[in-house]
Design a protein around this motif. Structure first.
Motif, PDB file in Angstrom:
ATOM      1  N   ARG A 210       2.251  -0.982  -2.819  1.00  0.00           N
ATOM      2  CA  ARG A 210       1.972  -1.315  -4.216  1.00  0.00           C
ATOM      3  C   ARG A 210       1.685  -2.802  -4.427  1.00  0.00           C
ATOM      4  NH1 ARG A 210       6.101   1.748  -6.956  1.00  0.00           N
ATOM      5  NH2 ARG A 210       7.507   0.086  -6.354  1.00  0.00           N
ATOM      6  N   GLU A 211       2.320  -3.652  -3.643  1.00  0.00           N
ATOM      7  CA  GLU A 211       2.233  -5.094  -3.899  1.00  0.00           C
ATOM      8  C   GLU A 211       1.264  -5.849  -2.991  1.00  0.00           C
ATOM      9  OE1 GLU A 211       4.443  -6.507  -6.325  1.00  0.00           O
ATOM     10  OE2 GLU A 211       4.978  -4.422  -6.773  1.00  0.00           O
ATOM     11  N   ILE A 212       0.627  -5.143  -2.041  1.00  0.00           N
ATOM     12  CA  ILE A 212      -0.113  -5.905  -1.029  1.00  0.00           C
ATOM     13  C   ILE A 212      -1.375  -6.594  -1.531  1.00  0.00           C
ATOM     14  CG2 ILE A 212       0.767  -4.673   1.015  1.00  0.00           C
ATOM     15  CD1 ILE A 212      -1.858  -3.115   1.060  1.00  0.00           C
ATOM     16  N   ASP A 213      -1.921  -6.116  -2.666  1.00  0.00           N
ATOM     17  CA  ASP A 213      -3.128  -6.769  -3.172  1.00  0.00           C
ATOM     18  C   ASP A 213      -2.793  -7.976  -4.062  1.00  0.00           C
ATOM     19  OD1 ASP A 213      -2.058  -4.884  -4.881  1.00  0.00           O
ATOM     20  OD2 ASP A 213      -3.980  -4.250  -5.706  1.00  0.00           O
ATOM     21  N   LEU A 214      -1.517  -8.348  -4.088  1.00  0.00           N
ATOM     22  CA  LEU A 214      -1.086  -9.547  -4.819  1.00  0.00           C
ATOM     23  C   LEU A 214      -0.571 -10.552  -3.794  1.00  0.00           C
ATOM     24  CD1 LEU A 214       1.098  -7.562  -7.383  1.00  0.00           C
ATOM     25  CD2 LEU A 214      -1.245  -8.377  -7.749  1.00  0.00           C
ATOM     26  N   PRO A 215      -0.520 -11.831  -4.166  1.00  0.00           N
ATOM     27  CA  PRO A 215       0.053 -12.800  -3.220  1.00  0.00           C
ATOM     28  C   PRO A 215       1.564 -12.616  -3.149  1.00  0.00           C
ATOM     29  CG  PRO A 215      -0.626 -13.898  -5.253  1.00  0.00           C
ATOM     30  CD  PRO A 215      -0.977 -12.455  -5.409  1.00  0.00           C
ATOM     31  N   SER A 216       2.006 -11.633  -2.383  1.00  0.00           N
ATOM     32  CA  SER A 216       3.416 -11.229  -2.376  1.00  0.00           C
ATOM     33  C   SER A 216       3.995 -11.284  -0.971  1.00  0.00           C
ATOM     34  CB  SER A 216       3.513  -9.790  -2.878  1.00  0.00           C
ATOM     35  OG  SER A 216       2.743  -8.948  -2.040  1.00  0.00           O
ATOM     36  N   ALA A 217       5.310 -11.201  -0.901  1.00  0.00           N
ATOM     37  CA  ALA A 217       5.973 -11.086   0.400  1.00  0.00           C
ATOM     38  C   ALA A 217       5.544  -9.792   1.085  1.00  0.00           C
ATOM     39  CB  ALA A 217       7.488 -11.106   0.207  1.00  0.00           C
ATOM     40  N   GLU A 218       5.382  -8.731   0.273  1.00  0.00           N
ATOM     41  CA  GLU A 218       4.978  -7.429   0.825  1.00  0.00           C
ATOM     42  C   GLU A 218       3.686  -7.537   1.622  1.00  0.00           C
ATOM     43  OE1 GLU A 218       6.321  -7.854  -2.057  1.00  0.00           O
ATOM     44  OE2 GLU A 218       7.753  -6.216  -2.464  1.00  0.00           O
ATOM     45  N   ARG A 219       2.770  -8.350   1.096  1.00  0.00           N
ATOM     46  CA  ARG A 219       1.490  -8.501   1.771  1.00  0.00           C
ATOM     47  C   ARG A 219       1.675  -9.030   3.194  1.00  0.00           C
ATOM     48  NH1 ARG A 219      -3.492 -10.673  -1.195  1.00  0.00           N
ATOM     49  NH2 ARG A 219      -5.021 -10.856   0.461  1.00  0.00           N
ATOM     50  N   LEU A 220       2.511 -10.059   3.330  1.00  0.00           N
ATOM     51  CA  LEU A 220       2.771 -10.641   4.653  1.00  0.00           C
ATOM     52  C   LEU A 220       3.538  -9.668   5.537  1.00  0.00           C
ATOM     53  CD1 LEU A 220       3.915 -14.173   3.414  1.00  0.00           C
ATOM     54  CD2 LEU A 220       1.683 -13.542   4.374  1.00  0.00           C
ATOM     55  N   GLU A 239       1.328   4.851   2.942  1.00  0.00           N
ATOM     56  CA  GLU A 239       1.366   5.863   1.874  1.00  0.00           C
ATOM     57  C   GLU A 239       1.282   5.181   0.513  1.00  0.00           C
ATOM     58  OE1 GLU A 239       5.169   8.066   1.952  1.00  0.00           O
ATOM     59  OE2 GLU A 239       5.998   6.597   0.595  1.00  0.00           O
ATOM     60  N   GLY A 240       0.814   5.922  -0.491  1.00  0.00           N
ATOM     61  CA  GLY A 240       0.749   5.382  -1.845  1.00  0.00           C
ATOM     62  C   GLY A 240      -0.392   4.403  -2.054  1.00  0.00           C
ATOM     63  N   VAL A 241      -1.506   4.591  -1.325  1.00  0.00           N
ATOM     64  CA  VAL A 241      -2.669   3.718  -1.519  1.00  0.00           C
ATOM     65  C   VAL A 241      -3.409   4.185  -2.777  1.00  0.00           C
ATOM     66  CG1 VAL A 241      -4.780   2.801  -0.493  1.00  0.00           C
ATOM     67  CG2 VAL A 241      -2.838   3.423   0.979  1.00  0.00           C
ATOM     68  N   GLU A 242      -3.453   3.318  -3.787  1.00  0.00           N
ATOM     69  CA  GLU A 242      -4.045   3.700  -5.069  1.00  0.00           C
ATOM     70  C   GLU A 242      -5.310   2.920  -5.397  1.00  0.00           C
ATOM     71  OE1 GLU A 242      -1.054   3.405  -8.109  1.00  0.00           O
ATOM     72  OE2 GLU A 242       0.157   5.031  -7.249  1.00  0.00           O
ATOM     73  N   TYR A 243      -5.486   1.743  -4.806  1.00  0.00           N
ATOM     74  CA  TYR A 243      -6.624   0.891  -5.158  1.00  0.00           C
ATOM     75  C   TYR A 243      -7.464   0.545  -3.944  1.00  0.00           C
ATOM     76  CZ  TYR A 243      -4.037   0.501  -9.449  1.00  0.00           C
ATOM     77  OH  TYR A 243      -3.364   0.813 -10.606  1.00  0.00           O
ATOM     78  N   LYS A 244      -8.752   0.403  -4.188  1.00  0.00           N
ATOM     79  CA  LYS A 244      -9.717   0.051  -3.148  1.00  0.00           C
ATOM     80  C   LYS A 244      -9.304  -1.240  -2.436  1.00  0.00           C
ATOM     81  CE  LYS A 244     -13.978   1.084  -1.614  1.00  0.00           C
ATOM     82  NZ  LYS A 244     -14.843  -0.076  -1.357  1.00  0.00           N
ATOM     83  N   GLU A 245      -8.797  -2.223  -3.209  1.00  0.00           N
ATOM     84  CA  GLU A 245      -8.403  -3.516  -2.631  1.00  0.00           C
ATOM     85  C   GLU A 245      -7.299  -3.311  -1.587  1.00  0.00           C
ATOM     86  OE1 GLU A 245      -8.522  -2.902  -5.962  1.00  0.00           O
ATOM     87  OE2 GLU A 245     -10.434  -3.934  -6.300  1.00  0.00           O
ATOM     88  N   GLN A 246      -6.365  -2.417  -1.912  1.00  0.00           N
ATOM     89  CA  GLN A 246      -5.264  -2.149  -0.962  1.00  0.00           C
ATOM     90  C   GLN A 246      -5.834  -1.534   0.313  1.00  0.00           C
ATOM     91  OE1 GLN A 246      -3.076   0.433  -3.596  1.00  0.00           O
ATOM     92  NE2 GLN A 246      -1.758  -1.216  -4.348  1.00  0.00           N
ATOM     93  N   TYR A 247      -6.757  -0.597   0.141  1.00  0.00           N
ATOM     94  CA  TYR A 247      -7.367   0.059   1.297  1.00  0.00           C
ATOM     95  C   TYR A 247      -8.119  -0.953   2.163  1.00  0.00           C
ATOM     96  CZ  TYR A 247     -10.781   2.640   3.992  1.00  0.00           C
ATOM     97  OH  TYR A 247     -11.563   3.102   5.018  1.00  0.00           O
ATOM     98  N   GLU A 248      -8.903  -1.834   1.526  1.00  0.00           N
ATOM     99  CA  GLU A 248      -9.689  -2.823   2.283  1.00  0.00           C
ATOM    100  C   GLU A 248      -8.774  -3.734   3.111  1.00  0.00           C
ATOM    101  OE1 GLU A 248     -12.777  -2.697   2.748  1.00  0.00           O
ATOM    102  OE2 GLU A 248     -13.393  -1.322   1.147  1.00  0.00           O
ATOM    103  N   LEU A 249      -7.656  -4.153   2.499  1.00  0.00           N
ATOM    104  CA  LEU A 249      -6.710  -4.997   3.233  1.00  0.00           C
ATOM    105  C   LEU A 249      -6.114  -4.254   4.421  1.00  0.00           C
ATOM    106  CD1 LEU A 249      -4.895  -6.743   0.263  1.00  0.00           C
ATOM    107  CD2 LEU A 249      -6.107  -7.908   2.123  1.00  0.00           C
ATOM    108  N   LEU A 250      -5.670  -3.023   4.180  1.00  0.00           N
ATOM    109  CA  LEU A 250      -5.053  -2.226   5.253  1.00  0.00           C
ATOM    110  C   LEU A 250      -6.035  -2.027   6.402  1.00  0.00           C
ATOM    111  CD1 LEU A 250      -3.240   0.288   2.902  1.00  0.00           C
ATOM    112  CD2 LEU A 250      -2.100  -1.165   4.591  1.00  0.00           C
ATOM    113  N   LYS A 251      -7.297  -1.802   6.022  1.00  0.00           N
ATOM    114  CA  LYS A 251      -8.341  -1.614   7.025  1.00  0.00           C
ATOM    115  C   LYS A 251      -8.522  -2.893   7.847  1.00  0.00           C
ATOM    116  CE  LYS A 251     -13.114  -0.118   7.377  1.00  0.00           C
ATOM    117  NZ  LYS A 251     -14.266   0.455   6.696  1.00  0.00           N
ATOM    118  N   SER A 252      -8.535  -4.044   7.155  1.00  0.00           N
ATOM    119  CA  SER A 252      -8.742  -5.312   7.858  1.00  0.00           C
ATOM    120  C   SER A 252      -7.554  -5.649   8.775  1.00  0.00           C
ATOM    121  CB  SER A 252      -8.994  -6.451   6.865  1.00  0.00           C
ATOM    122  OG  SER A 252      -7.785  -6.815   6.220  1.00  0.00           O
ATOM    123  N   TRP A 253      -6.393  -5.117   8.446  1.00  0.00           N
ATOM    124  CA  TRP A 253      -5.216  -5.363   9.283  1.00  0.00           C
ATOM    125  C   TRP A 253      -5.108  -4.357  10.434  1.00  0.00           C
ATOM    126  CZ3 TRP A 253      -1.697  -5.568   4.350  1.00  0.00           C
ATOM    127  CH2 TRP A 253      -1.941  -6.771   3.678  1.00  0.00           C
TER     128      TRP A 253
END
Ligand code: C2E
Ligand code: CA
Ligand code: CA
Ligand code: CA
Length: 283
Positions: A210-220, A239-253
């Motif tokens: 939920r928090e990875i598309d924000l500058p958060s600890a979760e992202r790191l 699990e719980g991927v709701e936004y394209k931005e979250q998907y793009e980040l997960l893909k890049s990682w």
């Protein structure tokens, strides 16, 4: 109803009413849980999981639903803890696995390639010394390839019963059944489990995604976790991927698999059949 003048009094009254309602609902649910199994009030919903590298369908997570005759559809988050408390989770869990196996046999007729069905396993089921035997027996009954079933276990209680649980899990793993560590990042999460449990796969909990598309600890944390898990030779599902931005980040990682409302909600069996006919396996 006696109306209290002070705000504090009102609050107590509401609190009590709320508690009474909750208690009655719980008693209701507990009483109707046993007949629910033979009255066929449970069904499974199926949520697709996709492989990031090629966008193809990996399989589905089976999620139990209860259509209560008076209360409507009740969430597993509400009735599973009650079933765990009174032990009914054991027969319910066996029903879930049987039902998922039947469905998997049907799915393979759509030519989407070999699909994996993920089934949630309660820690209470794992504590039963005959668990591994029961699982293999059910798979045999339905002539299911062991490697097309993934058991989603949670980490917290596994620690408490490590001996029994570890031997069941090892037996299943040796037979080829897949094992995923579910809800990673919640509860008593421990990195120790990653090296001690015989798992193939880690599911990162939606509260992190939920928090990875924000500058958060979760992202790191999630970015580093994907890397760590790969270094341990395991796969990762977000699990719980709701936004394209979250998907793009997960893909890049380099995250291996994704699941969430962005790609598909849990579907009842009728919806599932329709979507299987329409889809060629890509989101
Ligand atoms: P879980 O294993 O973490 O399952 C994922 C939950 O997240 C499901 O809720 C699913 O519908 C929901 N979800 C999926 N994608 C998204 C998304 O993009 N956003 C959000 N906000 N939520 C999403 P559900 O179906 O209500 O299940 C709740 C919990 O009940 C499950 O959590 C699992 O712990 C338990 N459960 C469900 N079915 C079974 C079962 O057959 N056996 C056992 N023991 N537990 C089950
Ligand atoms: Ca799960
Ligand atoms: Ca979860
Ligand atoms: Ca869970």
């Amino acid at each position: 109803l006696h109306q209290s003048k002070s705000e504090g009094g009102n609050r107590t009254l509401f609190y009590n009413l709320d508690n009474t309602y909750r208690l009655h609902r719980r008693i209701d649910i507990e009483a109707s849980l046993r007949p629910a199994l033979y009255m066929r009030q449970f069904y499974l919903a199926y949520q697709p999981i996709f492989r990031v590298s090629d966008g193809k369908m990996r399989g589905f997570e089976a999620l139990i639903r209860w259509k209560h005759p008076e209360l409507g559809v009740i969430s597993p988050a509400e009735f599973i803890p009650i079933a765990e408390h009174n032990g009914l989770i054991v027969p319910i869990g066996e029903w879930v696995l049987r039902e998922a196996c039947k469905r998997l046999a049907g799915m393979n007729n759509y030519g989407l390639g070999p699909l994996i069905i993920s089934v949630n396993i309660s820690p209470v089921q794992l504590q039963d010394p005959t668990f591994a035997q029961t699982v293999l027996h059910i798979l045999d009954e339905h002539d299911i390839d062991y490697s097309s079933i993934e058991l989603e276990i949670t980490e917290n209680v596994t620690l408490k019963h490590s001996e029994k649980v570890l031997s069941s899990l090892s037996k299943l793993r040796c037979a080829g059944v897949r094992i995923a560590l579910d809800d990673f990042g919640t509860g008593y999460s421990s990195l120790v489990n990653l090296k001690q449990l015989p798992i193939h796969c880690l599911k990162i909990d939606k509260s992190f995604i939920r928090e990875i598309d924000l500058p958060s600890a979760e992202r790191l944390i999630v970015e580093s976790l994907v890397d760590l898990v790969h270094k341990l030779g395991l796969e990762v599902i977000a699990e719980g991927v709701e936004y394209k931005e979250q998907y793009e980040l997960l893909k890049s990682w380099g995250c291996d698999y994704v699941q969430g409302f962005l790609f598909g909600k849990p579907m009842n069996p009728g919806q599932l059949d329709l979507s299987m006919i329409k889809t060629n396996g890509t989101p």
